[in-house]
Write an enzyme that holds these catalytic residues in place. Structure first.
Site, PDB file in Angstrom:
ATOM      1  N   ARG A 207      -0.205   3.620   0.141  1.00 17.29           N
ATOM      2  CA  ARG A 207      -0.033   3.939   1.556  1.00 17.29           C
ATOM      3  C   ARG A 207       0.745   5.253   1.680  1.00 17.29           C
ATOM      4  O   ARG A 207       1.237   5.779   0.700  1.00 17.29           O
ATOM      5  CB  ARG A 207       0.664   2.793   2.311  1.00 17.29           C
ATOM      6  CG  ARG A 207       1.757   2.152   1.524  1.00 17.29           C
ATOM      7  CD  ARG A 207       3.144   2.114   2.080  1.00 17.29           C
ATOM      8  NE  ARG A 207       3.540   3.131   2.983  1.00 17.29           N
ATOM      9  CZ  ARG A 207       4.279   4.193   2.655  1.00 17.29           C
ATOM     10  NH1 ARG A 207       4.690   4.405   1.403  1.00 17.29           N
ATOM     11  NH2 ARG A 207       4.654   5.080   3.561  1.00 17.29           N
TER      12      ARG A 207
ATOM     13  N   ASP B 168       1.351  11.124  10.163  1.00 11.41           N
ATOM     14  CA  ASP B 168       0.002  10.694   9.761  1.00 11.41           C
ATOM     15  C   ASP B 168      -1.067  11.603  10.347  1.00 11.41           C
ATOM     16  O   ASP B 168      -2.143  11.770   9.779  1.00 11.41           O
ATOM     17  CB  ASP B 168      -0.234   9.245  10.162  1.00 11.41           C
ATOM     18  CG  ASP B 168       0.607   8.343   9.285  1.00 11.41           C
ATOM     19  OD1 ASP B 168       1.779   8.117   9.618  1.00 11.41           O
ATOM     20  OD2 ASP B 168       0.109   7.928   8.216  1.00 11.41           O
TER      21      ASP B 168
HETATM   22  O1  MRU Z   1       1.249   2.479   7.295  1.00 10.03           O
HETATM   23  P1  MRU Z   1       1.790   3.464   6.299  1.00 10.03           P
HETATM   24  O2  MRU Z   1       2.867   2.891   5.445  1.00 10.03           O
HETATM   25  O3  MRU Z   1       0.690   4.140   5.518  1.00 10.03           O
HETATM   26  O4  MRU Z   1       2.464   4.599   7.211  1.00 10.03           O
HETATM   27  C1  MRU Z   1       3.028   5.704   6.569  1.00 10.03           C
HETATM   28  C2  MRU Z   1       3.730   6.651   7.469  1.00 10.03           C
HETATM   29  O5  MRU Z   1       3.753   6.499   8.674  1.00 10.03           O
HETATM   30  C3  MRU Z   1       4.333   7.883   6.814  1.00 10.03           C
HETATM   31  O6  MRU Z   1       5.457   8.314   7.523  1.00 10.03           O
HETATM   32  C4  MRU Z   1       3.305   9.023   6.773  1.00 10.03           C
HETATM   33  O7  MRU Z   1       2.079   8.574   6.288  1.00 10.03           O
HETATM   34  C5  MRU Z   1       3.779  10.164   5.946  1.00 10.03           C
HETATM   35  S1  MRU Z   1       3.844   9.799   4.209  1.00 10.03           S
HETATM   36  C6  MRU Z   1       4.350  11.223   3.433  1.00 10.03           C
END
Ligand code: MRU
Length: 344
Positions: free
Chosen positions: A44, A233
């Site tokens: 993730r 994201d």
């Molecule tokens: O649901 P996730 O754990 O994939 O969400 C991750 C995030 O929101 C992070 O802050 C983002 O992807 C940046 S990772 C360098």
């Protein structure tokens, strides 16, 4: 060991669902394993999702039995679309898959295309390490020795090729003998802050204090938080930023306390095709993530709303820290300049 690693017959990932109790590696042997691992958050974080999907597409293509280029491209498009259906919000997923598709658009043979896909996926990973280091250097220029900095989710080394984005300044500060104190919000519902950021930073010897999400306001006030830094994201063309649920609340609080609020992200997270935050698709996940903690039911059987991300409007963002430098203010005009060859 990296969080994602290519081998000729499979991809190895660090199972982020098993942390912090177990450091476990999983072998992904086919495209379905890759899709499942992304959906189940075993891998993730936007850049790590992109890298894994890129390796997944290269792995799938390796197994095609055809020598016919048209058939190869049809299979590749089918598998690209399958991997793209795993999670909707992080644009790095689509960016990485489309970069692989483009890399073989003019291939002259199936064998050449298979080799090119593997090469391109490896390039994405190698570049990401350099990109994250640069993000960390720029971020560090904003901080002073002894600063207390709040973050949410895990935008760390395990979410990227190395260093992370929002966590890169903590890792670099450590390398340079400078002290930054991290305040990590636990990040309900699936606890990336408690399970992953607290683990990653403490492993690296960074001073980290864990708080629950609803302690953020009190902590900003009582602990004199110097800044908030988060990952992203997807960043829309006007600077509106989708990140882990809870980020918007932190941005509003930071604004109320007059604390700078920074977003750290690579250019691959900036989506100039998406005009504003309203156009960013927000993933909604299973209700069990809210009704259960570590498998234990904590709520009656009621309706649940479980958005995995929220969008912080650009007005609340003090600066967006990228590998090409820091932009602030008029994001709509400034973000496109980051993609020009020379950034001044
Ligand atoms: O649901 P996730 O754990 O994939 O969400 C991750 C995030 O929101 C992070 O802050 C983002 O992807 C940046 S990772 C360098």
């Amino acid at each position: 060991m990296k969080s994602v690693q290519w081998h000729d017959t499979h991809i190895t990932i660090l199972n982020q669902q098993a942390l912090p109790h177990k450091t476990e590696y999983l072998d992904l042997k086919n495209i379905k394993d890759v899709w499942d691992a992304i959906v189940a958050l075993k891998v993730r974080g936007a850049p790590a999702i992109g890298m894994t999907a890129a390796f997944g597409l290269a792995l799938a293509a390796k197994s095609y039995e055809t020598n016919d280029l048209a058939q190869f491209h049809a299979n590749l498009k089918r598998d690209r679309d399958y991997l793209a259906s795993s999670r909707p919000t992080a644009v790095n997923l689509f960016w990485a898959l489309d970069r692989l598709m483009k890399s073989v658009a003019n291939a002259t043979s199936v064998n050449e295309a298979k080799t090119t896909l593997i090469h391109e996926a490896i390039c994405i990973q190698v570049e990401d390490e350099d990109v994250c280091r640069r993000i960390g250097e720029h971020a560090l220029s904003l901080f002073q020795d002894g600063d207390r900095i709040m973050t949410i989710c895990n935008a760390g080394a395990i979410a990227t090729a190395r260093y992370g984005t929002a966590l890169a300044p903590f890792h670099l500060a450590k390398e340079k003998g400078m002290t930054l104190h991290a305040y990590a919000c636990e990040t309900r519902p699936v606890l990336q802050g408690a399970r992953l950021t607290a683990w990653e930073l403490s492993q690296a010897g960074v001073d980290v204090t864990l708080i629950t999400d609803n302690m953020a306001a009190q902590t900003m006030k009582a602990k004199h938080i110097s800044a908030v830094i988060v990952g992203a994201d997807r960043i829309a063309a006007n600077g509106d930023t989708a990140n882990k649920i809870g980020t918007l609340g932190l941005a509003i609080l930071a604004n109320a306390f007059n604390i700078p609020f920074y977003v750290a992200a690579p250019l691959s997270t900036i989506d100039l095709q998406t005009e504003t935050g309203d156009d960013i698709p927000i993933e909604e996940r299973a209700k069990e993530e809210v009704t259960h903690i570590a498998g234990v039911n904590i709520a009656p059987n009621v309706n649940v709303y479980n958005p995995a991300f929220d969008v912080t409007p650009h007005e609340l963002i003090t600066g967006i820290i990228t590998e090409k430098g820091i932009v602030s203010g008029d994001y709509k005009t400034k973000l496109p300049t980051l993609f020009e060859e020379v950034f001044v």
